[in-house]
Enzyme design. Sequence first.
Site, short mmCIF file in Angstrom:
data_model
loop_
_atom_site.label_atom_id
_atom_site.label_comp_id
_atom_site.label_asym_id
_atom_site.label_seq_id
_atom_site.Cartn_x
_atom_site.Cartn_y
_atom_site.Cartn_z
N ASP A 267 0.92 -1.27 -0.06
CA ASP A 267 0.09 0.02 -0.02
C ASP A 267 0.74 1.33 0.06
OD1 ASP A 267 -2.41 -1.49 -0.08
OD2 ASP A 267 -2.75 -1.39 2.23
N SER B 238 -8.64 -4.62 -8.52
CA SER B 238 -7.43 -4.41 -8.94
C SER B 238 -7.16 -4.21 -10.56
CB SER B 238 -6.26 -5.40 -8.45
OG SER B 238 -4.98 -5.49 -9.01
N ARG C 114 -4.51 -4.41 -12.27
CA ARG C 114 -3.37 -5.53 -12.24
C ARG C 114 -3.95 -6.90 -12.39
NH1 ARG C 114 -1.39 -9.13 -8.79
NH2 ARG C 114 -2.35 -8.06 -7.12
N ARG D 157 -14.88 -3.25 -4.19
CA ARG D 157 -14.24 -2.61 -3.29
C ARG D 157 -14.71 -3.26 -1.62
NH1 ARG D 157 -12.40 2.52 -3.50
NH2 ARG D 157 -11.49 1.88 -1.34
N ASN E 7 -13.25 -4.24 2.60
CA ASN E 7 -12.31 -5.17 3.09
C ASN E 7 -12.42 -6.71 2.66
OD1 ASN E 7 -14.33 -6.36 4.75
ND2 ASN E 7 -14.07 -4.74 6.23
#
Length: 266
Positions: free
Chosen positions: A83, A127, A129, A147, A149
Amino acid sequence: MKKNYIIGTRSSNLALKQCQLVKEKLQNKFPEVEFEIKEISTAGDRERDKKFSEINGEGIFVREIELALLAGEIDLAVHSFKDLPTELPEDLEVAAVIDRANRHDVLAGAEKKLAELPEGARLGTGSLRRKSQLLAYRSDLEIVPIRGNIETRLKKIKTQNLDGVILAAAGLERLGLQDQITEYLSTEICLPAARQGAVAVEIRKESTELKKILKEAGELDGSRIIRRKVSTNDLNLNSVQKLGRKLAREIKAAGGAEILASLQNN
């Protein structure tokens, strides 16, 4: 030596778990010192309704924590190493990497492995990526931006009718959620983010006493860092992978191989 240090971290279960790992390691090494955890809300925690592509993604999970560190409200900060931006504020530094875990990405909450999922299967990830690499492997997949947790993302399998989600193995393992892992993805399918699985401790450069404490408790003191940079306009996956391998060879040749060897011998 100070008798009390305040550790800053995000308030997610994973962030608190990682922070507790650091606290326990320090407390065991220095039982006479009190280490207190302070939870700090970040932009990344608050703006969960936005995609990463819609906000300035770099540092969104650390900015407020770093500001608290610079202001002296906390003495050290614990982050997921991935992060942290490549360039830190001038007065801050990573003084230790306290914990390392599995660096791979995983398919979680799915009934079948990635290669066995039906055509057009819906997979959730926030992500870019991961999205680009998954589509390079299977162009028929539908990648749904999500999105939140880890626990929230797993719940979205049901609420958003997903066939699974792509997450970091380290987070699931640290939270004791290994049973949710369907498959560990090979790096040929999904190359992990740089520094994925590592927990970094950030301090003010002026905190020399704390730096000594962390050097005794940490696995890497940050005294030797090798940096190299490459860039390309060719975003073809094969080209990017070749460039990444070339960069890795340059770093190893510049002394990275020695650092890796020293870590393996510790």
